[in-house]
Design an enzyme around this catalytic site. Structure first.
Site, PDB file in Angstrom:
ATOM      1  N   ASN A   1      13.267  10.955  14.352  1.00 32.72           N
ATOM      2  CA  ASN A   1      11.955  11.046  14.930  1.00 32.72           C
ATOM      3  C   ASN A   1      11.796  10.073  15.564  1.00 32.72           C
ATOM      4  OD1 ASN A   1       9.300  12.446  15.260  1.00 32.72           O
ATOM      5  ND2 ASN A   1       8.684  12.275  13.562  1.00 32.72           N
TER       6      ASN A   1
ATOM      7  N   HIS B   1       1.998  20.500   1.375  1.00 32.74           N
ATOM      8  CA  HIS B   1       1.100  19.043   2.012  1.00 32.74           C
ATOM      9  C   HIS B   1      -0.288  19.634   2.031  1.00 32.74           C
ATOM     10  CE1 HIS B   1       3.730  16.411   4.191  1.00 32.74           C
ATOM     11  NE2 HIS B   1       4.647  16.963   3.560  1.00 32.74           N
TER      12      HIS B   1
ATOM     13  N   ARG C   1       1.575  17.992  -1.903  1.00 30.96           N
ATOM     14  CA  ARG C   1       0.875  16.114  -1.992  1.00 30.96           C
ATOM     15  C   ARG C   1      -0.378  15.982  -1.148  1.00 30.96           C
ATOM     16  NH1 ARG C   1       3.887  13.167   3.082  1.00 30.96           N
ATOM     17  NH2 ARG C   1       1.635  13.500   4.019  1.00 30.96           N
TER      18      ARG C   1
ATOM     19  N   TYR D   1      -1.755   6.540   7.768  1.00 31.51           N
ATOM     20  CA  TYR D   1      -1.201   8.032   8.043  1.00 31.51           C
ATOM     21  C   TYR D   1      -1.402   9.088   6.860  1.00 31.51           C
ATOM     22  CZ  TYR D   1       2.811  10.527   5.751  1.00 31.51           C
ATOM     23  OH  TYR D   1       3.798  11.690   5.275  1.00 31.51           O
TER      24      TYR D   1
ATOM     25  N   ASP E   1       1.398   9.890  -0.760  1.00 30.61           N
ATOM     26  CA  ASP E   1       2.525   9.281  -0.191  1.00 30.61           C
ATOM     27  C   ASP E   1       1.589   7.505   0.185  1.00 30.61           C
ATOM     28  OD1 ASP E   1       4.528   8.034   1.135  1.00 30.61           O
ATOM     29  OD2 ASP E   1       4.556  10.304   2.120  1.00 30.61           O
TER      30      ASP E   1
ATOM     31  N   HIS F   1       3.514   5.793   1.701  1.00 32.78           N
ATOM     32  CA  HIS F   1       4.031   5.518   2.650  1.00 32.78           C
ATOM     33  C   HIS F   1       4.507   3.463   3.535  1.00 32.78           C
ATOM     34  CE1 HIS F   1       4.722   7.012   7.327  1.00 32.78           C
ATOM     35  NE2 HIS F   1       5.464   7.891   6.687  1.00 32.78           N
TER      36      HIS F   1
ATOM     37  N   GLU G   1       5.252   8.305  -4.533  1.00 33.24           N
ATOM     38  CA  GLU G   1       5.594   7.842  -3.090  1.00 33.24           C
ATOM     39  C   GLU G   1       6.307   6.794  -2.244  1.00 33.24           C
ATOM     40  OE1 GLU G   1       6.717  11.705  -0.667  1.00 33.24           O
ATOM     41  OE2 GLU G   1       7.317  10.315   1.005  1.00 33.24           O
TER      42      GLU G   1
ATOM     43  N   GLU H   1      13.218   8.368   1.860  1.00 38.77           N
ATOM     44  CA  GLU H   1      13.458   8.712   3.591  1.00 38.77           C
ATOM     45  C   GLU H   1      13.844   7.976   4.375  1.00 38.77           C
ATOM     46  OE1 GLU H   1       9.024  10.143   3.373  1.00 38.77           O
ATOM     47  OE2 GLU H   1       8.583   8.779   4.900  1.00 38.77           O
TER      48      GLU H   1
ATOM     49  N   ARG I   1      14.473  10.320  -2.508  1.00 38.40           N
ATOM     50  CA  ARG I   1      14.573  10.725  -0.975  1.00 38.40           C
ATOM     51  C   ARG I   1      14.923  11.399  -0.043  1.00 38.40           C
ATOM     52  NH1 ARG I   1       9.933  13.653  -0.039  1.00 38.40           N
ATOM     53  NH2 ARG I   1      10.179  12.392   1.795  1.00 38.40           N
TER      54      ARG I   1
ATOM     55  N   HIS J   1      13.906  14.260   1.347  1.00 35.12           N
ATOM     56  CA  HIS J   1      12.729  14.759   2.285  1.00 35.12           C
ATOM     57  C   HIS J   1      12.959  15.385   3.366  1.00 35.12           C
ATOM     58  CE1 HIS J   1      11.704  12.165   6.212  1.00 35.12           C
ATOM     59  NE2 HIS J   1      10.221  12.591   6.250  1.00 35.12           N
TER      60      HIS J   1
ATOM     61  N   ASP K   1       9.717  16.932  10.829  1.00 35.77           N
ATOM     62  CA  ASP K   1      10.882  16.069  11.955  1.00 35.77           C
ATOM     63  C   ASP K   1      12.426  16.519  11.358  1.00 35.77           C
ATOM     64  OD1 ASP K   1       9.564  12.408  10.883  1.00 35.77           O
ATOM     65  OD2 ASP K   1      10.698  14.101   9.469  1.00 35.77           O
TER      66      ASP K   1
ATOM     67  N   GLU L   1      10.632  18.807  -0.037  1.00 34.16           N
ATOM     68  CA  GLU L   1       9.073  18.512   1.412  1.00 34.16           C
ATOM     69  C   GLU L   1       9.701  19.988   1.702  1.00 34.16           C
ATOM     70  OE1 GLU L   1       9.123  15.398   2.804  1.00 34.16           O
ATOM     71  OE2 GLU L   1       6.857  15.622   3.752  1.00 34.16           O
TER      72      GLU L   1
ATOM     73  N   TRP M   1       4.052   0.443   9.254  1.00 29.85           N
ATOM     74  CA  TRP M   1       3.246   1.894   9.772  1.00 29.85           C
ATOM     75  C   TRP M   1       4.320   3.266   8.428  1.00 29.85           C
ATOM     76  CZ3 TRP M   1       5.407   7.227   9.907  1.00 29.85           C
ATOM     77  CH2 TRP M   1       3.967   8.041  10.111  1.00 29.85           C
TER      78      TRP M   1
HETATM   79  C1  GCO Z   1       7.178  12.785   4.303  1.00 31.92           C
HETATM   80  C2  GCO Z   1       7.008  11.093   5.268  1.00 31.92           C
HETATM   81  C3  GCO Z   1       6.799  11.934   6.645  1.00 31.92           C
HETATM   82  C4  GCO Z   1       6.849  10.875   7.621  1.00 31.92           C
HETATM   83  C5  GCO Z   1       7.957  11.469   9.300  1.00 31.92           C
HETATM   84  C6  GCO Z   1       8.059  10.191   9.996  1.00 31.92           C
HETATM   85  O1  GCO Z   1       7.397  12.209   3.006  1.00 31.92           O
HETATM   86  O2  GCO Z   1       6.893  13.538   4.509  1.00 31.92           O
HETATM   87  O3  GCO Z   1       6.580  10.449   4.934  1.00 31.92           O
HETATM   88  O4  GCO Z   1       5.689  12.093   6.913  1.00 31.92           O
HETATM   89  O5  GCO Z   1       6.095   9.967   7.791  1.00 31.92           O
HETATM   90  O6  GCO Z   1       8.790  11.628   8.709  1.00 31.92           O
HETATM   91  O7  GCO Z   1       8.873  10.882  10.936  1.00 31.92           O
HETATM   92 MG    MG Z   2       7.171  10.173   3.048  1.00 37.69          MG
END
Ligand code: GCO
Ligand code: MG
Length: 403
Positions: free
Chosen positions: A37, A122, A147, A159, A211, A213, A237, A263, A284, A313, A317, A340, A403
């Site tokens: 991504n 999600h 989630r 996020y 998550d 992040h 996560e 991930e 993940r 993961h 994406d 996921e 991020w």
């Molecule tokens: C998740 C991830 C994604 C990422 C994304 C970035 O747990 O699914 O955190 O949402 O942000 O894959 O491209």
């Molecule tokens: Mg994640």
């Protein structure tokens, strides 16, 4: 059997996906997903300029040697671009092998350890009320694991939450990344109340996940983990940035909330301490970003020795090709935790007709030989690549942040 050609496609039937086809002299074609991504063009040229030429004339059944040729042979090892490119090829080769033998892929990976794979979806809300509405909708659809992300009072953006839609896609189209901002105290003060409300409304039968992040320090993560203990999360996560494996040791010593990370990892060397010291509960890493099925099976076996389960993961994406690879691996390995799953739009399923089937909280593979995914090139090519980036993140005073 010999590889005769390798082709690459970058399309955007909703979002950018990088797809490869590996052709053979027996007419069998394998599909691979090299989507990364926001960095698709780097993988594109790595594949086309540096990897494809060495594939021609090779026997596609030699996945172990071909993988090592690209991993060791480059001298410059690891990294998301390199490993995603190798991953795309490895997935396509396994697709060829299973198609040539006329079996669904999992049959070559140890066979079926289970008929169906538990998935989590999600639920993303602009505030707690909206998040609860989303959880209710997902429960209606049969999901057993959800989630939950929510907007945080006093924070403009966060996020996991889209201002316009109920679903969330992080990459934004445009020439430059968008900027978000972050305040850790506001976040830490809010999240426990979100899960208290979720347990009050939905009880303890559903699995809930969250998550972070990568935005906390180990001590902040330990505080959050302790605050969330009463709400029995399935996992918390990406509490801290993943580079420093020792950080997880501090969190682990202070909370029993299950921890998941991985991930953004791309080789076993990103997580060997996390595994051998049992600092996490779920790994993940995903197939396409980790160099493919060949290394993922080994990593899963290594993790199994240390009671670490696999929770790959699989957001939107990765295309249905890589998701299917994750699903077949998840079906075959013993130490599956969960997978996921965000689903795909009708348009996406038209670009990638697939056998992945959701029912009652679980995903099912089909029985078609290989991955069970096709690539509708004509349709995909009507949707050309559009530059898009993941956002960047700053603290409220402007300091650059994760991020
Ligand atoms: C998740 C991830 C994604 C990422 C994304 C970035 O747990 O699914 O955190 O949402 O942000 O894959 O491209
Ligand atoms: Mg994640």
């Amino acid at each position: 059997m010999k590889i005769t050609d390798a082709k690459i496609y970058l399309n955007s039937p909703g979002r950018n996906y990088l797809t490869i086809e590996i052709h053979t002299d027996e007419g069998v074609i394998g599909l691979g997903d090299g989507t990364l991504n926001g960095r698709e063009l780097a993988v594109y040229s790595y594949l086309k300029e540096h990897l494809f030429p060495s594939l021609i004339g090779r026997d596609p059944f030699d996945t172990e040697d071909i993988w090592n040729f690209f991993y060791r042979g480059a001298y410059w090892r690891r990294g998301p671009v390199t490993m995603t490119a190798i991953g795309a090829i490895d997935i396509a080769l396994w697709d060829i092998k299973a198609k040539a033998l006329g079996v669904p892929l999992y049959k070559l990976l140890g066979g079926s350890s289970r008929e169906k794979v538990l998935v989590y979806c999600h639920a993303s809300g602009r505030d707690t009320d909206h998040a609860m509405e989303e959880v209710a909708k997902k429960r209606e659809l049969g999901y057993k694991a959800i989630r939950i992300q929510s907007g945080v009072p006093g924070m403009e953006s966060i996020y996991g939450i889209s201002k316009e839609k109920d679903s969330y896609e992080p990459a934004k189209k445009g020439e430059l990344p968008e900027e978000e901002s972050w305040n850790t105290s506001k976040y830490l003060n809010f999240v426990p109340s979100l899960f208290q409300r979720a347990r009050d409304e939905f009880g303890y039968d559903l699995h809930f996940l969250h998550d972070c992040h990568h935005r906390l320090t180990p001590n902040e993560a330990a505080q959050l983990g302790k605050d969330l203990e009463p709400y029995k999360l399935f996992w918390l996560e990406d509490t801290v940035p993943g580079e420093l494996q020792e950080g997880l040791r501090l969190i682990r010593q202070r909370t029993t909330t299950p921890l998941a990370i991985g991930e953004i990892f791309n080789t076993v060397y990103d997580c060997q301490t996390l595994i051998t010291e049992q600092l996490i509960d779920y790994l993940r890493m995903t197939v396409s970003h980790s160099g493919g099925i060949t290394p993922m099976m080994k990593i899963a076996a290594f993790a199994a020795i240390y009671h670490v389960k696999i929770g790959m993961h699989g957001p939107s994406d990765v295309s249905p090709i890589a998701l299917s690879a994750c699903l077949h691996v998840s079906r075959a390995i013993n130490n599956l935790g969960i997978l996921e799953y965000m689903g795909y739009s009708d348009k996406m399923s038209e670009a990638f007709p697939h056998e992945i089937h959701y029912k009652d909280g679980h995903l099912y593979t089909g029985n078609a030989p290989g991955l069970g995914v096709e690539f509708n090139k004509d349709f995909a090519e009507k949707h050309p690549y559009q530059k898009a980036y993941l956002p960047i993140n700053r603290l409220e005073d402007g300091t650059m942040f994760h991020w």
